[in-house]
Design an enzyme around this catalytic site. Sequence first.
Site, PDB file in Angstrom:
ATOM      1  N   GLY A  12      50.388 -19.642 101.496  1.00 34.25           N
ATOM      2  CA  GLY A  12      49.039 -19.088 101.432  1.00 34.25           C
ATOM      3  C   GLY A  12      48.462 -18.945 100.033  1.00 34.25           C
ATOM      4  N   ASN A  14      46.516 -21.016  98.444  1.00 32.39           N
ATOM      5  CA  ASN A  14      45.090 -21.390  98.442  1.00 32.39           C
ATOM      6  C   ASN A  14      44.244 -20.288  99.061  1.00 32.39           C
ATOM      7  OD1 ASN A  14      44.407 -24.170  97.308  1.00 32.39           O
ATOM      8  ND2 ASN A  14      46.278 -24.595  98.475  1.00 32.39           N
ATOM      9  N   MET A  91      49.454 -26.562 108.616  1.00 34.93           N
ATOM     10  CA  MET A  91      50.202 -27.810 108.791  1.00 34.93           C
ATOM     11  C   MET A  91      50.286 -28.212 110.262  1.00 34.93           C
ATOM     12  SD  MET A  91      50.575 -28.280 105.650  1.00 34.93           S
ATOM     13  CE  MET A  91      51.738 -29.594 105.388  1.00 34.93           C
ATOM     14  N   ILE A  93      48.430 -31.024 113.111  1.00 37.02           N
ATOM     15  CA  ILE A  93      47.472 -32.071 113.451  1.00 37.02           C
ATOM     16  C   ILE A  93      46.575 -31.506 114.545  1.00 37.02           C
ATOM     17  CG2 ILE A  93      47.203 -34.347 114.512  1.00 37.02           C
ATOM     18  CD1 ILE A  93      49.853 -35.131 113.143  1.00 37.02           C
ATOM     19  N   HIS A 110      43.758 -31.143 100.782  1.00 37.48           N
ATOM     20  CA  HIS A 110      44.900 -32.049 100.904  1.00 37.48           C
ATOM     21  C   HIS A 110      45.413 -32.375  99.499  1.00 37.48           C
ATOM     22  CE1 HIS A 110      47.484 -35.011 102.744  1.00 37.48           C
ATOM     23  NE2 HIS A 110      47.135 -35.863 101.790  1.00 37.48           N
ATOM     24  N   THR A 142      37.409 -34.387 110.016  1.00 43.45           N
ATOM     25  CA  THR A 142      37.014 -35.230 111.144  1.00 43.45           C
ATOM     26  C   THR A 142      38.266 -35.473 111.986  1.00 43.45           C
ATOM     27  OG1 THR A 142      37.432 -37.240 109.880  1.00 43.45           O
ATOM     28  CG2 THR A 142      35.183 -36.362 109.821  1.00 43.45           C
ATOM     29  N   ASP A 146      43.522 -36.224 107.774  1.00 40.73           N
ATOM     30  CA  ASP A 146      43.256 -36.228 106.329  1.00 40.73           C
ATOM     31  C   ASP A 146      42.147 -37.204 105.963  1.00 40.73           C
ATOM     32  OD1 ASP A 146      45.206 -34.301 105.939  1.00 40.73           O
ATOM     33  OD2 ASP A 146      46.788 -35.787 105.747  1.00 40.73           O
TER      34      ASP A 146
HETATM   35  C1  GAR Z   1      48.873 -27.091  99.550  1.00 40.14           C
HETATM   36  O1  GAR Z   1      49.383 -27.914  98.542  1.00 40.14           O
HETATM   37  C2  GAR Z   1      47.913 -27.858 100.419  1.00 40.14           C
HETATM   38  O2  GAR Z   1      47.154 -28.801  99.718  1.00 40.14           O
HETATM   39  C3  GAR Z   1      48.860 -28.538 101.364  1.00 40.14           C
HETATM   40  O3  GAR Z   1      49.832 -27.596 101.656  1.00 40.14           O
HETATM   41  C4  GAR Z   1      49.973 -26.708 100.550  1.00 40.14           C
HETATM   42  C5  GAR Z   1      49.809 -25.314 101.054  1.00 40.14           C
HETATM   43  O4  GAR Z   1      50.057 -24.394 100.027  1.00 40.14           O
HETATM   44  N1  GAR Z   1      48.182 -28.975 102.559  1.00 40.14           N
HETATM   45  C6  GAR Z   1      48.511 -30.063 103.228  1.00 40.14           C
HETATM   46  O5  GAR Z   1      49.433 -30.779 102.918  1.00 40.14           O
HETATM   47  C7  GAR Z   1      47.637 -30.349 104.436  1.00 40.14           C
HETATM   48  N2  GAR Z   1      47.772 -31.704 104.834  1.00 40.14           N
HETATM   49  P1  GAR Z   1      49.573 -22.899 100.168  1.00 40.14           P
HETATM   50  O6  GAR Z   1      50.073 -22.384 101.525  1.00 40.14           O
HETATM   51  O7  GAR Z   1      50.253 -22.193  99.041  1.00 40.14           O
HETATM   52  O8  GAR Z   1      48.089 -22.872 100.080  1.00 40.14           O
END
Ligand code: GAR
Length: 216
Positions: A12, A14, A91, A93, A110, A142, A146
């Site tokens: 988490g 982000n 994570m 689909i 992504h 969409t 990705d």
């Molecule tokens: C991040 O690097 C994000 O870009 C990636 O998972 C990580 C989550 O980190 N997302 C994907 O790969 C989606 N396809 P976080 O939980 O610390 O934000």
Amino acid sequence: MKRIVILISGRGSNMEAIIQARDAGCLPGAEIVAVIANRADAKGLERAAAAGIPTRVLEHKRFADRAAFDAALAECIEAFQPDLVVLAGFMRILTEAFVRRFEGRLLNIHPSLLPAFPGLHTHERALEAGVRIHGCTVHFVTPALDHGPIVIQAAVPVLDTDDATSLAARVLAQEHIVYPQAVRWFVEGRLRVVAGRVQLLDAGAPAAALCVPQPD
Ligand code: GAR
């Protein structure tokens, strides 16, 4: 107020960056109304709760199939009446039905410069491919994995000394800058999608647009 629901699966960070942007006053007009995880052990849940944000857990394993989970997830999200749904390391689909339901108000981040390296293990694949520049992408979602109109990207150099861990860390620092930025633009109503491309309205307002907390 624009109502934001954030979906997470794990750490988490982000989500945290968006919360910090809110706390720093960088997301005026935005309210984070819920954080929803598909895993009970998602670390980000604790941080969200500590920030006083309502949390929900909807474990995908408890559902018979993807469609059933996505339908329940959609109901859970809709209960918060969001203007924007932010996938922050979510994570899963997503089914087409889910994506269509939230189309135009569903953002994802992504960890690659899309359309390069969709899917998993992006940093390992970037190293294997020998690219000199890597990065991250925020895009409208969409039905294709990705894929979707790109809101913002950030690029970082790939160094000879990099391994997947060091490269991921360099990219993640950029994720924490561009995702709050993209959310801000959405909340301000400045994103318009025309023929699959995102237009940033009133692009002459850079000072406010760059109001994001600096990473640690
Ligand atoms: C991040 O690097 C994000 O870009 C990636 O998972 C990580 C989550 O980190 N997302 C994907 O790969 C989606 N396809 P976080 O939980 O610390 O934000």
